[in-house]
Design a protein around this motif. Structure first.
Motif, mmCIF file in Angstrom:
data_model
loop_
_atom_site.group_PDB
_atom_site.id
_atom_site.type_symbol
_atom_site.label_atom_id
_atom_site.label_comp_id
_atom_site.label_asym_id
_atom_site.label_seq_id
_atom_site.Cartn_x
_atom_site.Cartn_y
_atom_site.Cartn_z
ATOM 1 N N PHE A 115 0.845 -1.172 0.000
ATOM 2 C CA PHE A 115 0.000 0.000 0.000
ATOM 3 C C PHE A 115 0.879 1.219 0.000
ATOM 4 C CE2 PHE A 115 0.741 -0.903 4.440
ATOM 5 C CZ PHE A 115 0.890 0.346 5.019
ATOM 6 N N THR A 116 0.310 2.360 -0.315
ATOM 7 C CA THR A 116 1.055 3.608 -0.268
ATOM 8 C C THR A 116 0.290 4.600 0.600
ATOM 9 O OG1 THR A 116 -0.024 4.496 -2.254
ATOM 10 C CG2 THR A 116 2.044 3.316 -2.575
ATOM 11 N N ILE A 117 1.051 5.443 1.262
ATOM 12 C CA ILE A 117 0.483 6.512 2.076
ATOM 13 C C ILE A 117 1.138 7.812 1.632
ATOM 14 C CG2 ILE A 117 0.239 7.495 4.380
ATOM 15 C CD1 ILE A 117 0.439 4.687 5.512
ATOM 16 N N ALA A 118 0.332 8.814 1.359
ATOM 17 C CA ALA A 118 0.848 10.132 1.003
ATOM 18 C C ALA A 118 0.200 11.154 1.928
ATOM 19 C CB ALA A 118 0.530 10.459 -0.450
ATOM 20 N N VAL A 119 1.031 12.031 2.481
ATOM 21 C CA VAL A 119 0.540 13.098 3.354
ATOM 22 C C VAL A 119 1.041 14.413 2.769
ATOM 23 C CG1 VAL A 119 0.521 14.054 5.688
ATOM 24 C CG2 VAL A 119 0.676 11.567 5.356
ATOM 25 N N SER A 120 0.119 15.299 2.454
ATOM 26 C CA SER A 120 0.503 16.579 1.863
ATOM 27 C C SER A 120 0.986 17.536 2.947
ATOM 28 C CB SER A 120 -0.680 17.199 1.123
ATOM 29 O OG SER A 120 -1.647 17.678 2.055
ATOM 30 N N ALA A 121 1.733 18.527 2.518
ATOM 31 C CA ALA A 121 2.099 19.618 3.419
ATOM 32 C C ALA A 121 0.824 20.397 3.738
ATOM 33 C CB ALA A 121 3.124 20.515 2.748
ATOM 34 N N PRO A 122 0.763 21.030 4.896
ATOM 35 C CA PRO A 122 -0.438 21.807 5.236
ATOM 36 C C PRO A 122 -0.690 22.913 4.213
ATOM 37 C CG PRO A 122 0.951 21.510 7.168
ATOM 38 C CD PRO A 122 1.746 21.029 5.985
ATOM 39 N N ASP A 123 -1.970 23.117 3.877
ATOM 40 C CA ASP A 123 -2.339 24.198 2.973
ATOM 41 C C ASP A 123 -2.410 25.506 3.756
ATOM 42 O OD1 ASP A 123 -4.789 24.132 4.344
ATOM 43 O OD2 ASP A 123 -5.853 23.135 2.725
ATOM 44 N N ALA A 124 -2.850 26.577 3.115
ATOM 45 C CA ALA A 124 -2.910 27.898 3.753
ATOM 46 C C ALA A 124 -3.805 27.902 4.982
ATOM 47 C CB ALA A 124 -3.385 28.937 2.745
ATOM 48 N N ALA A 125 -4.816 27.028 5.013
ATOM 49 C CA ALA A 125 -5.728 26.948 6.160
ATOM 50 C C ALA A 125 -5.212 26.001 7.238
ATOM 51 C CB ALA A 125 -7.106 26.500 5.691
ATOM 52 N N GLY A 126 -4.053 25.370 7.003
ATOM 53 C CA GLY A 126 -3.464 24.478 8.003
ATOM 54 C C GLY A 126 -3.915 23.024 7.894
ATOM 55 N N TYR A 127 -4.536 22.643 6.782
ATOM 56 C CA TYR A 127 -5.024 21.277 6.605
ATOM 57 C C TYR A 127 -4.093 20.472 5.698
ATOM 58 C CZ TYR A 127 -9.471 22.301 8.808
ATOM 59 O OH TYR A 127 -10.448 22.643 9.711
ATOM 60 N N SER A 128 -3.856 19.220 6.075
ATOM 61 C CA SER A 128 -3.114 18.279 5.251
ATOM 62 C C SER A 128 -4.085 17.231 4.728
ATOM 63 C CB SER A 128 -2.029 17.568 6.066
ATOM 64 O OG SER A 128 -1.070 18.481 6.514
ATOM 65 N N THR A 129 -3.749 16.668 3.582
ATOM 66 C CA THR A 129 -4.543 15.576 3.026
ATOM 67 C C THR A 129 -3.751 14.287 3.196
ATOM 68 O OG1 THR A 129 -5.561 17.024 1.408
ATOM 69 C CG2 THR A 129 -5.636 14.673 0.941
ATOM 70 N N ILE A 130 -4.423 13.267 3.686
ATOM 71 C CA ILE A 130 -3.819 11.944 3.842
ATOM 72 C C ILE A 130 -4.524 11.031 2.853
ATOM 73 C CG2 ILE A 130 -3.486 9.977 5.394
ATOM 74 C CD1 ILE A 130 -3.674 12.071 7.708
ATOM 75 N N GLU A 131 -3.735 10.323 2.045
ATOM 76 C CA GLU A 131 -4.307 9.385 1.089
ATOM 77 C C GLU A 131 -3.623 8.035 1.250
ATOM 78 O OE1 GLU A 131 -5.601 9.938 -3.330
ATOM 79 O OE2 GLU A 131 -3.458 9.464 -3.296
ATOM 80 N N VAL A 132 -4.431 7.003 1.431
ATOM 81 C CA VAL A 132 -3.935 5.629 1.554
ATOM 82 C C VAL A 132 -4.531 4.842 0.400
ATOM 83 C CG1 VAL A 132 -3.821 3.560 2.992
ATOM 84 C CG2 VAL A 132 -3.845 5.840 4.070
ATOM 85 N N ILE A 133 -3.649 4.189 -0.374
ATOM 86 C CA ILE A 133 -4.097 3.384 -1.507
ATOM 87 C C ILE A 133 -3.655 1.944 -1.281
ATOM 88 C CG2 ILE A 133 -3.920 2.991 -3.996
ATOM 89 C CD1 ILE A 133 -3.407 6.011 -4.279
ATOM 90 N N VAL A 134 -4.632 1.033 -1.315
ATOM 91 C CA VAL A 134 -4.358 -0.389 -1.128
ATOM 92 C C VAL A 134 -4.698 -1.114 -2.434
ATOM 93 C CG1 VAL A 134 -4.920 -2.468 0.192
ATOM 94 C CG2 VAL A 134 -4.937 -0.227 1.321
ATOM 95 N N PRO A 135 -3.689 -1.695 -3.107
ATOM 96 C CA PRO A 135 -3.990 -2.471 -4.312
ATOM 97 C C PRO A 135 -4.747 -3.746 -3.928
ATOM 98 C CG PRO A 135 -1.638 -1.944 -4.174
ATOM 99 C CD PRO A 135 -2.254 -1.587 -2.858
ATOM 100 N N VAL A 136 -5.879 -3.986 -4.583
ATOM 101 C CA VAL A 136 -6.689 -5.164 -4.273
ATOM 102 C C VAL A 136 -5.866 -6.439 -4.423
ATOM 103 C CG1 VAL A 136 -8.673 -6.533 -5.061
ATOM 104 C CG2 VAL A 136 -8.883 -4.060 -4.781
ATOM 105 N N ARG A 137 -4.970 -6.485 -5.399
ATOM 106 C CA ARG A 137 -4.169 -7.695 -5.615
ATOM 107 C C ARG A 137 -3.277 -8.035 -4.423
ATOM 108 N NH1 ARG A 137 0.919 -6.094 -6.907
ATOM 109 N NH2 ARG A 137 1.145 -3.986 -7.682
#
Length: 132
Positions: free
Chosen positions: A1-23
């Motif tokens: 799986f992969t995990i990506a965490v963005s740097a905080p935006d101007a409002a102080g929010y980060s985006t976390i994305e987790v992708i799990v390949p079904v295979r």
């Protein structure tokens, strides 16, 4: 799986994305894995399970709930994930549990004869985030 965490935006929010390949999902029993993946997930058409959350919380020791969305196949639902973060010698240690109800994502419960998958699936995760 992969995990990506963005740097905080101007409002102080980060985006976390987790992708799990079904295979990569496994029960460690080959025949059961093949049957489960083909009947539940349709990996050729929907190769990934994706979780996205937007948070203003810092990745620091303590407990928090990520409010996000989980996409399985073509169904996206609001999905909160409680996490606990602790310091370890290797970095930060993130643990938690997901409880997924397959039918809420339009997934049929696979089975063979009288045997069926439970109507909820518990997934525990244990991730170490290395220090920078």
């Amino acid at each position: 799986f992969t995990i990506a965490v963005s740097a905080p935006d101007a409002a102080g929010y980060s985006t976390i994305e987790v992708i799990v390949p079904v295979r990569k999902i496994t029960t460690k029993i080959g025949v059961r894995d093949t049957h489960m993946k083909s009947s539940m997930f349709k990996p050729k058409k929907f190769p990934e399970i994706v979780y996205r959350a937007r948070t203003s919380a810092e990745l620091a020791p303590g407990s928090d709930t990520l409010e996000g969305q989980l996409t399985i196949r073509d169904v996206t639902r609001d999905f909160d994930v409680a996490v606990t973060v602790a310091e370890s010698t290797d970095g930060l240690h993130v643990t938690g549990r997901l409880v997924i109800v397959p039918t809420e994502f339009g997934l049929s419960l696979p089975g063979m004869g009288p045997m069926k998958v439970l109507d909820s699936i518990e997934l525990d995760f244990d991730i170490t985030v290395p220090e920078n």
